[in-house]
Design a protein around this motif. Structure first.
Motif, PDB file in Angstrom:
ATOM      1  N   TRP A 170       1.909  10.122   8.228  1.00  0.00           N
ATOM      2  CA  TRP A 170       1.859   9.225   7.042  1.00  0.00           C
ATOM      3  C   TRP A 170       0.305   8.837   6.921  1.00  0.00           C
ATOM      4  O   TRP A 170      -0.256   8.672   8.092  1.00  0.00           O
ATOM      5  CB  TRP A 170       2.751   8.061   7.350  1.00  0.00           C
ATOM      6  CG  TRP A 170       3.971   8.176   7.148  1.00  0.00           C
ATOM      7  CD1 TRP A 170       5.078   8.546   8.291  1.00  0.00           C
ATOM      8  CD2 TRP A 170       4.743   8.372   5.896  1.00  0.00           C
ATOM      9  NE1 TRP A 170       6.439   8.822   7.604  1.00  0.00           N
ATOM     10  CE2 TRP A 170       6.180   8.735   6.241  1.00  0.00           C
ATOM     11  CE3 TRP A 170       4.411   8.184   4.571  1.00  0.00           C
ATOM     12  CZ2 TRP A 170       7.156   8.683   5.350  1.00  0.00           C
ATOM     13  CZ3 TRP A 170       5.422   8.172   3.652  1.00  0.00           C
ATOM     14  CH2 TRP A 170       6.840   8.516   3.983  1.00  0.00           C
TER      15      TRP A 170
ATOM     16  N   LEU B 116       0.750  -1.451   0.022  1.00  0.00           N
ATOM     17  CA  LEU B 116      -0.076  -0.034  -0.097  1.00  0.00           C
ATOM     18  C   LEU B 116       0.984   1.089  -0.128  1.00  0.00           C
ATOM     19  O   LEU B 116       1.703   1.479   0.721  1.00  0.00           O
ATOM     20  CB  LEU B 116      -0.801   0.080   1.287  1.00  0.00           C
ATOM     21  CG  LEU B 116      -1.859   1.184   1.306  1.00  0.00           C
ATOM     22  CD1 LEU B 116      -3.023   1.031   0.436  1.00  0.00           C
ATOM     23  CD2 LEU B 116      -2.495   1.234   2.838  1.00  0.00           C
ATOM     24  N   THR B 117       0.469   2.299  -0.837  1.00  0.00           N
ATOM     25  CA  THR B 117       1.296   3.490  -1.020  1.00  0.00           C
ATOM     26  C   THR B 117       0.822   4.450   0.178  1.00  0.00           C
ATOM     27  O   THR B 117      -0.366   4.642   0.242  1.00  0.00           O
ATOM     28  CB  THR B 117       1.207   4.246  -2.413  1.00  0.00           C
ATOM     29  OG1 THR B 117       1.523   3.211  -3.235  1.00  0.00           O
ATOM     30  CG2 THR B 117       2.017   5.117  -2.188  1.00  0.00           C
ATOM     31  N   GLU B 118       1.705   5.136   0.807  1.00  0.00           N
ATOM     32  CA  GLU B 118       1.396   5.939   2.049  1.00  0.00           C
ATOM     33  C   GLU B 118       1.951   7.227   1.775  1.00  0.00           C
ATOM     34  O   GLU B 118       3.027   7.302   0.929  1.00  0.00           O
ATOM     35  CB  GLU B 118       1.728   5.398   3.380  1.00  0.00           C
ATOM     36  CG  GLU B 118       0.761   4.301   3.943  1.00  0.00           C
ATOM     37  CD  GLU B 118       0.966   4.153   5.309  1.00  0.00           C
ATOM     38  OE1 GLU B 118       0.297   3.510   5.944  1.00  0.00           O
ATOM     39  OE2 GLU B 118       2.174   4.166   5.689  1.00  0.00           O
TER      40      GLU B 118
ATOM     41  N   GLN C 197      -2.901   7.003   4.171  1.00  0.00           N
ATOM     42  CA  GLN C 197      -3.251   6.405   2.675  1.00  0.00           C
ATOM     43  C   GLN C 197      -4.021   7.414   1.957  1.00  0.00           C
ATOM     44  O   GLN C 197      -4.712   8.576   2.638  1.00  0.00           O
ATOM     45  CB  GLN C 197      -4.161   5.355   3.020  1.00  0.00           C
ATOM     46  CG  GLN C 197      -3.555   4.168   3.805  1.00  0.00           C
ATOM     47  CD  GLN C 197      -4.522   2.971   4.213  1.00  0.00           C
ATOM     48  OE1 GLN C 197      -5.557   2.954   3.548  1.00  0.00           O
ATOM     49  NE2 GLN C 197      -4.221   2.511   5.084  1.00  0.00           N
ATOM     50  N   LYS C 198      -4.296   7.302   0.626  1.00  0.00           N
ATOM     51  CA  LYS C 198      -4.584   8.415  -0.121  1.00  0.00           C
ATOM     52  C   LYS C 198      -5.874   9.271   0.201  1.00  0.00           C
ATOM     53  O   LYS C 198      -5.921  10.349   0.152  1.00  0.00           O
ATOM     54  CB  LYS C 198      -4.718   7.552  -1.579  1.00  0.00           C
ATOM     55  CG  LYS C 198      -5.518   8.659  -2.524  1.00  0.00           C
ATOM     56  CD  LYS C 198      -5.687   7.783  -3.899  1.00  0.00           C
ATOM     57  CE  LYS C 198      -6.323   8.556  -4.966  1.00  0.00           C
ATOM     58  NZ  LYS C 198      -7.861   8.839  -4.867  1.00  0.00           N
TER      59      LYS C 198
ATOM     60  N   GLU D 204       6.213   2.786   0.152  1.00  0.00           N
ATOM     61  CA  GLU D 204       5.283   1.482  -0.038  1.00  0.00           C
ATOM     62  C   GLU D 204       5.533   0.867   1.477  1.00  0.00           C
ATOM     63  O   GLU D 204       6.439   0.335   1.957  1.00  0.00           O
ATOM     64  CB  GLU D 204       5.907   0.849  -0.901  1.00  0.00           C
ATOM     65  CG  GLU D 204       5.933   1.154  -2.567  1.00  0.00           C
ATOM     66  CD  GLU D 204       4.267   1.259  -3.025  1.00  0.00           C
ATOM     67  OE1 GLU D 204       3.696   0.379  -2.743  1.00  0.00           O
ATOM     68  OE2 GLU D 204       4.039   2.442  -3.373  1.00  0.00           O
ATOM     69  N   GLN D 205       4.231   0.425   1.870  1.00  0.00           N
ATOM     70  CA  GLN D 205       4.044  -0.413   3.100  1.00  0.00           C
ATOM     71  C   GLN D 205       3.512  -1.671   2.818  1.00  0.00           C
ATOM     72  O   GLN D 205       2.541  -1.910   2.084  1.00  0.00           O
ATOM     73  CB  GLN D 205       3.155   0.418   4.040  1.00  0.00           C
ATOM     74  CG  GLN D 205       3.701   1.532   4.857  1.00  0.00           C
ATOM     75  CD  GLN D 205       4.765   1.048   6.013  1.00  0.00           C
ATOM     76  OE1 GLN D 205       5.782   1.168   5.706  1.00  0.00           O
ATOM     77  NE2 GLN D 205       4.042   0.749   6.980  1.00  0.00           N
TER      78      GLN D 205
ATOM     79  N   THR E 224       6.924   9.623   0.041  1.00  0.00           N
ATOM     80  CA  THR E 224       5.768   8.676  -0.201  1.00  0.00           C
ATOM     81  C   THR E 224       6.562   7.439   0.212  1.00  0.00           C
ATOM     82  O   THR E 224       7.940   7.244   0.433  1.00  0.00           O
ATOM     83  CB  THR E 224       5.488   8.321  -1.620  1.00  0.00           C
ATOM     84  OG1 THR E 224       6.615   8.253  -2.472  1.00  0.00           O
ATOM     85  CG2 THR E 224       4.810   9.467  -1.997  1.00  0.00           C
TER      86      THR E 224
END
Length: 430
Positions: free
Chosen positions: A344, A284-286, A346-347, A386-387, A384
């Motif tokens: 941080w 998931l992108t944060e 999420q979108k 990636e988690q 940004t």
């Protein structure tokens, strides 16, 4: 005397004429009782309507339906269970308001891209009035709320159960979309009854294996499961949701394969895989950003708020400290003391407007002033990342899987107990 005789004759002619007209009129069939459920009854007309609905659903594939007498027995058992659930729901104070039913009907029409009038016409073609559909829908909604109530009171998932499930690695095998067929055997069945059931399911297996009948049709015609009229469809299941003896059957099976019959506590079972998927890692992108919010109020119009933010943006472009300006001017009480730092996220954590902006920005880039329901914003994306949230997703999926499995077992047990404890007399002629 002659006058009295004339009146008597006229009355006699009138009675005779009335009797003749009554005999000439077609007589409506008397509605019979097909089941007694506690203090209520199920009428033949109710059963006929329910059967007609099923027949209409299978109008383009009538060969999948069982013979009429078998279909009536299946549908009647459904009606009995529904009547018992409605009675229990009533005693528990579970209700569904007319407004909720109407809203659901409108949503059904919208989902099918039709108007209410078109829905009415469609129902009429299927032999239902809108009022009958409304009543049926209300009953189904009440039954669903009863199910939720039963599950909430009986089902609990703890971390130990999740850990045990994850340690088994069953979730790593992905999920399968299954269908199920059962030939039931009664409690304390005799050896002859068990053998008859075994012979029956082996015959069904041969019909499917030879291609004479597909699995869904066989389930509709021969299965004793409550979902028989749905073709035995069990939906998507992870392997942990499937009893171990059934899960073992699925090993090595491909989509479309049908398992060998297997003996279970309630009868002989067969499974087929309709679809399957596998589980991989989940990333998931944060985003890390900071922002300034100015909310219009009685003293500040939206135009003034925009002008103020535009001026602050120009100062930042010219080298002013973003954090210092955020502390002084931002109306966002959550981030103001941190210099506008949003952390941080999420979108869409802060809404679609912020999400759309932060995705478009490059790291360190400053956005233009933009609107949201909260007011006027200015944000700067900092970084940004990636988690890998695979473990979190796996734990959530495990919790949901265990809850679904328990829910089905508990509600099936509830229905069985409800049926056994209730007075039910079936009067459907064989």
């Amino acid at each position: 005397m002659n006058r009295l005789l004339l009146i008597a004759c006229l009355l006699l002619v009138s009675f005779v004429a009335t009797d003749v007209r009554a005999q000439a009129l077609p007589t409506a069939p008397v509605d019979s009782i097909v089941a007694v459920v506690e203090d209520d009854v199920i009428l033949r007309s109710e059963l006929d309507r329910a059967v007609a609905t099923i027949v209409a659903q299978y109008a383009d594939r009538p060969q999948q339906l069982p013979p009429r007498d078998a279909l009536e027995k299946q549908v009647l058992e459904r009606l009995v269970l529904l009547r018992l659930q409605l009675d229990r729901a009533k005693s528990a104070g579970i209700r569904v308001g007319d407004a909720e039913v109407e809203q659901t009907i409108r949503r059904i029409a919208q989902q099918n891209n039709i108007t209410l009038e078109q829905l009415r016409e469609q129902l009429a073609r299927d032999g239902l009035t809108l009022e009958e559909f409304r009543q049926s829908l209300s009953e189904e909604m009440i039954a669903q709320r009863l199910r939720q109530s039963v599950i909430q009171s009986r089902v609990n998932v703890n971390d130990t159960e999740i850990d045990i499930l994850l340690a088994s690695n069953s979730l790593q095998r992905g999920r399968v979309h299954l269908a199920h067929l059962i030939v039931g055997i009664p409690e304390n069945a005799t050896q002859e009854q068990i053998e008859a059931a075994r012979i029956k399911i082996e015959g069904i297996h041969k019909l499917i294996s030879s291609g004479e009948m597909d699995f869904a049709t066989a389930a509709i015609r021969y299965s004793d499961a409550s979902n028989a009229l749905d073709g035995g469809d069990l939906g998507w299941r992870s392997f942990d949701e499937i009893p171990p003896n059934f899960a073992n059957l699925l090993q090595g099976m491909q989509t479309g394969d049908v398992s060998q019959p297997v003996r279970g506590p309630t009868g002989f079972h067969m499974l087929t895989i309709i679809e399957s998927d596998s589980e991989g890692s989940t990333r998931l992108t944060e985003y890390h950003a900071r922002g300034i919010l100015i909310s219009p109020d009685e003293l500040t119009t939206r135009e003034q708020a925009r002008a103020q933010l535009e001026a602050l943006r120009q100062q930042i472009v010219e080298g002013a400290d973003f954090a210092a300006l955020a502390r002084e001017h931002s109306d966002d009480t959550m981030s103001r003391n941190q210099g506008g730092d949003m952390g941080w996220f999420q979108k869409d954590a802060f809404g679609n407007a912020v999400g759309e902006q932060v995705v478009r920005l490059a790291d360190s880039e400053l956005s233009a002033v933009f609107d949201s329901n909260a007011g006027l914003h200015l944000i700067q994306r900092i970084a940004t990342r990636e988690q890998d949230i695979t473990e979190e997703v796996r734990r959530n999926r495990a919790r949901e899987a265990i809850a679904r499995r328990k829910s089905e077992d508990e509600f099936e047990q509830f229905l069985r107990q409800l049926r056994d404890e209730s007075f039910v007399e079936l009067r459907l002629k064989s």
